[in-house]
Design an enzyme around this catalytic site. Structure first.
Site, mmCIF file in Angstrom:
data_model
loop_
_atom_site.group_PDB
_atom_site.id
_atom_site.type_symbol
_atom_site.label_atom_id
_atom_site.label_comp_id
_atom_site.label_asym_id
_atom_site.label_seq_id
_atom_site.Cartn_x
_atom_site.Cartn_y
_atom_site.Cartn_z
ATOM 1 N N GLY A 375 0.817 -1.199 0.000
ATOM 2 C CA GLY A 375 0.000 0.000 0.000
ATOM 3 C C GLY A 375 0.853 1.252 0.000
ATOM 4 N N THR A 381 4.881 4.525 2.373
ATOM 5 C CA THR A 381 4.715 3.279 1.650
ATOM 6 C C THR A 381 4.749 2.130 2.653
ATOM 7 O OG1 THR A 381 5.959 4.306 -0.119
ATOM 8 C CG2 THR A 381 5.651 1.940 -0.262
ATOM 9 N N ASP A 497 -6.251 11.045 12.628
ATOM 10 C CA ASP A 497 -6.548 10.743 11.223
ATOM 11 C C ASP A 497 -7.457 9.524 11.114
ATOM 12 O OD1 ASP A 497 -6.458 11.351 8.558
ATOM 13 O OD2 ASP A 497 -4.515 10.415 8.181
#
Ligand SMILES: *[C@@H]1O[C@H](CO)[C@@H](O)[C@H](O)[C@H]1NC(C)=O
Ligand SMILES: *[C@@H]1O[C@H](CO)[C@@H](O)[C@H](O)[C@H]1NC(C)=O
Ligand SMILES: *[C@@H]1O[C@H](CO)[C@@H](O)[C@H](O)[C@H]1NC(C)=O
Ligand SMILES: *[C@@H]1O[C@H](CO)[C@@H](O)[C@H](O)[C@H]1NC(C)=O
Ligand SMILES: *[C@@H]1O[C@H](CO)[C@@H](O)[C@H](O)[C@H]1NC(C)=O
Length: 695
Positions: A375, A381, A497
């Site tokens: 991903g 990364t 987040d």
């Protein structure tokens, strides 16, 4: 009669005797010359020196030093008579000379040009040139019969003009020219009877003995040269040659001596340690020179280095510096190498039990091979890896490049405690590693992918719509994970987040919140006192754009959006006209909230649970942070343990400014970025997360 005859015979005898003596006296018009210098101390007046030549205090005659392009000559200051007249014929008288010399080159491989033993009509060589002219002749007079010079050249440089000098290290017999009539490489014959030759170098820096004998009657010149260290002189001369043309050279008065020169690049110092000469007697033999009677030879400073002491000191100093630099370079490289493996730590990195070694991570991810990427997005990364071959121990390594080390330091401090966070709804953070500018975070590998892909990607690909029960369980699980972060752990951890792509789903459809606290890496007070806030458009609470302060309430806001999203299967916003929370609120105001439920579910859902989830979602999306419930309350609502309070004030919007406020509340940063450029700038760091700065 008898006595008379006797008297006559006697007179005749006397007459013939006198006649013989007279004839003999007439025949030999030569004077004897004989001298021996064992060193030149006290004999300076007998030597005529020119140009660079000098007699050193220790008695050595130095013809020249090693400056480039110099000449030097030294002659015995009295003329030598070598012409012998017998009747109407003239010959060159026998003579013999012996000398010991030393040549100290600049370096063992680079010396020059050479020196000569010379018979010259003058006691100096005016206008003679350096280099290949050896201080003997010059370009103009070289080869002329009027020169009247004979020289034995000791040349150490190969090739003079016509390359007639075959070897650099050679002896030549020269008549009026520097072109040798006879030439031999420098060797001596071993004293035994065999023809065994031993070669040696003229510019070895060691004393060398030269012997020259000329036999007048046979016009033969014998020349021998050998290292002075030999006990006895070689029996066989190097050159034994008839030289009738010597007669054309020798004049009434000749001077004997030496000339020497250096070249531009090739230079040697030429020394004479001792010199003996003899002429004018029947079989003249120059006095033997015993090395032990001569002055100490000049120090051979060329032998090992070829440089004089100053240059030597410089070289030593430079090599020292070079060595030190090389050493430093070596240690620097070692340091870098170890740094790359993450084995040299800054102070703050030490004593962190969750720090892993880069070397291990490198191995676990096949060197961060591209085919291990599972991903990208979020903040970096993600690579799949494993510390052992068993698939049980799989890990996910997230590689982030934060823009300040200060952030990393703070984050790591938090991680150290985050590493101890253990909850079934959190992705377990195994550890971290700092490598160069990268921060590597090591998580448990969660195989089912993210909630984001379950909600959107998979249904698109295979029509496998996530059914209601798992959705509701996932919502509760995420809430439970957030509660743990906010309240149940020893410190308050703000996720910053919360969004579907940060919710990973394990084998049991159990949600696990990942990336908690990571946004902190990018949050900071900049020099211009600008607060940088980080989050994802659509999930950012409105107050974030005003004071930039993340709080548990801003996490709750994001959870509210996530909750609405889980139920409705729609993203929080599209390119600008649709806003999920607005839309759900409008539906609620019409009195029927259920059309907000994901239509792909058809009727396959629990309508009371859906209603509950939508209401809780709206409540969490309240404009005022203080009016949002805590995660503990959210869970109680979702579990039906508490009734949801009625919200009368339209979630904090005043009626008259409803439209403007709405967009400010729910659209948050996305709209803000385009409508109020003056106070906000938004930078996309990935497809889904933004860094937002505002004054
Ligand atoms: C030798 O000859 C030269 C001239 O040829 C003369 O000047 C000199 O006196 C002579 N010497 C003797 C010893 O006869
Ligand atoms: C050189 O000097 C020494 C000492 O003064 C003396 O004994 C010797 O005879 C001299 N040599 C010549 C050739 O004059
Ligand atoms: C002297 O010279 C003449 C002719 O020039 C020659 O015939 C004669 O042989 C010579 N004498 C000697 C002793 O060489
Ligand atoms: C020169 O060398 C040859 C050969 O060794 C010898 O026969 C001869 O006597 C030598 N001549 C002189 C003048 O030394
Ligand atoms: C040189 O001198 C040493 C000592 O003064 C002596 O023993 C040796 O015999 C001498 N050699 C010659 C060749 O005269």
């Amino acid at each position: 009669m008898g006595t008379d005859r006797c008297m006559v015979l006697l007179l005749l005898f006397i007459f013939f005797l006198v006649l013989t003596v007279c004839v003999r006296a007439q025949r030999t018009n030569t004077t004897t010359t004989e001298f021996t210098f064992r060193g030149f101390t006290g004999n300076q007046s007998l030597i005529q020196l020119s140009e660079a030549a000098m007699i050193k205090p220790d008695g050595l005659l130095r013809l020249n030093d090693r400056k480039p392009k110099v000449t030097g000559t030294a002659f015995y200051n009295k003329p030598v008579r070598l012409l012998e007249t017998s009747g109407n014929s003239t010959t060159v008288a026998s003579f013999s000379t012996s000398f010991v010399f030393v040549i100290i080159p600049t370096s063992t491989s680079n010396g020059g040009f050479g020196f000569t033993f010379t018979l010259s009509p003058t006691p100096d060589r005016p206008a003679a040139d350096a280099a290949q002219f050896l201080g003997l002749l010059n370009r103009d007079n070289d080869g002329k019969l009027t020169n009247h010079v004979f020289a034995v050249e000791f040349d150490t440089v190969q090739g003079f003009e016509d390359v007639s000098d075959r070897s650099g290290n050679h002896i030549g017999l020269n008549f009026n020219s520097l072109k040798s009539n006879y030439q031999e490489p420098v060797v001596y014959y071993d004293s035994d009877e065999s023809d065994r030759k031993e070669d040696f170098l003229l510019q070895s820096g060691d004393p060398i003995h030269a012997l020259l004998d000329y036999d007048g009657p046979t016009q033969t010149l014998n020349f021998t040269v050998y290292p002075a260290r030999l006990k006895s002189k070689p029996l066989r001369p190097l050159i034994s040659q008839r030289v009738p043309n010597l007669l054309q050279i020798v004049q009434e008065e000749m001077y004997v001596g030496f000339t020497a020169a250096t070249g531009r690049d090739e230079s040697s110092a030429h020394y004479v340690m001792g010199w003996s000469f003899s002429s004018g007697v029947d079989r003249p033999l120059a006095q033997p020179l015993n090395l032990s009677d001569l002055p100490t030879p000049p120090p051979n400073i060329a032998k090992n280095t070829g440089y004089d002491p100053q240059v030597l000191a410089l070289i030593v100093a430079l090599s020292g510096v070079t060595l030190i630099l090389l050493g430093l370079l070596f240690f620097f490289l070692m340091y870098k190498k170890r740094l790359q493996r993450g084995e040299i730590l800054e102070d703050w990195e030490i004593n962190h039990p969750h720090r892993l070694r880069y070397k291990d991570l490198y191995a676990a991810t096949d060197g961060f091979n591209a085919n291990r990427i599972i991903g990208t997005g979020g903040f970096g990364t993600v690579y799949r890896g494993s510390f052992s071959s068993s698939s049980v121990d799989q890990i996910a390594v997230k590689k982030i490049t934060p823009n300040s080390m200060q952030g990393v330091r703070e984050f790591v401090a938090e991680i150290e405690s985050l590493g101890r966070l253990r909850h079934k709804n959190l992705v377990n953070l195994q550890g971290w590693c700092k490598h160069k500018n990268d921060l590597l975070l090591i998580y448990d590998y969660i195989p089912n992918g993210s909630l984001d892909s379950l909600l959107y990607t998979r249904p698109r690909q295979s029509g496998a719509v996530l059914s209601w029960n798992p959705r509701f369980q996932i919502a509760k699980g995420v809430a439970s994970g957030l509660l743990y972060l906010h309240e149940e752990w020893e410190k308050i951890v703000i996720h910053r987040d919360v969004k579907p792509s940060n919710v990973l789903i394990d084998d049991n459809m159990n949600p696990r919140l990942g990336d908690f606290g990571l946004a902190r890496l990018y949050e900071r007070e900049t020099l211009s006192r600008t607060t940088v806030i980080v989050g994802t458009i659509g999930y950012m609470a409105p107050e974030l754009t005003r004071n930039g302060k993340s709080s548990t309430a801003s996490d709750v806001f994001a959870f509210g959006v996530l909750l609405l999203e889980i139920v409705s299967g729609r993203r929080p916003t599209d390119s600008g006209t649709f806003f999920l929370a607005d839309w759900v609120m409008e539906l609620r105001e019409t009195g029927d909230i259920l059309p907000a439920v994901d239509p792909r579910l058809g009727s396959g859902y629990d309508s009371s649970e859906a209603k509950l989830a939508l209401s809780v979602g709206l409540l969490c999306c309240h404009q005022r942070p203080a009016s949002r419930p805590s995660m503990r309350m959210v869970i109680r609502y979702l579990n039906g343990e508490e009734d949801i309070p009625e919200i009368e004030d339209h979630w904090g919007y005043s009626e008259h400014s409803s439209r403007r406020s709405k967009f400010e509340g729910y659209v948050s940063s996305d709209k803000a970025s385009s409508s109020s450029v003056a106070s906000f700038s938004v930078t996309r760091v990935s497809s889904s997360s933004v860094i937002m700065s505002g004054r």
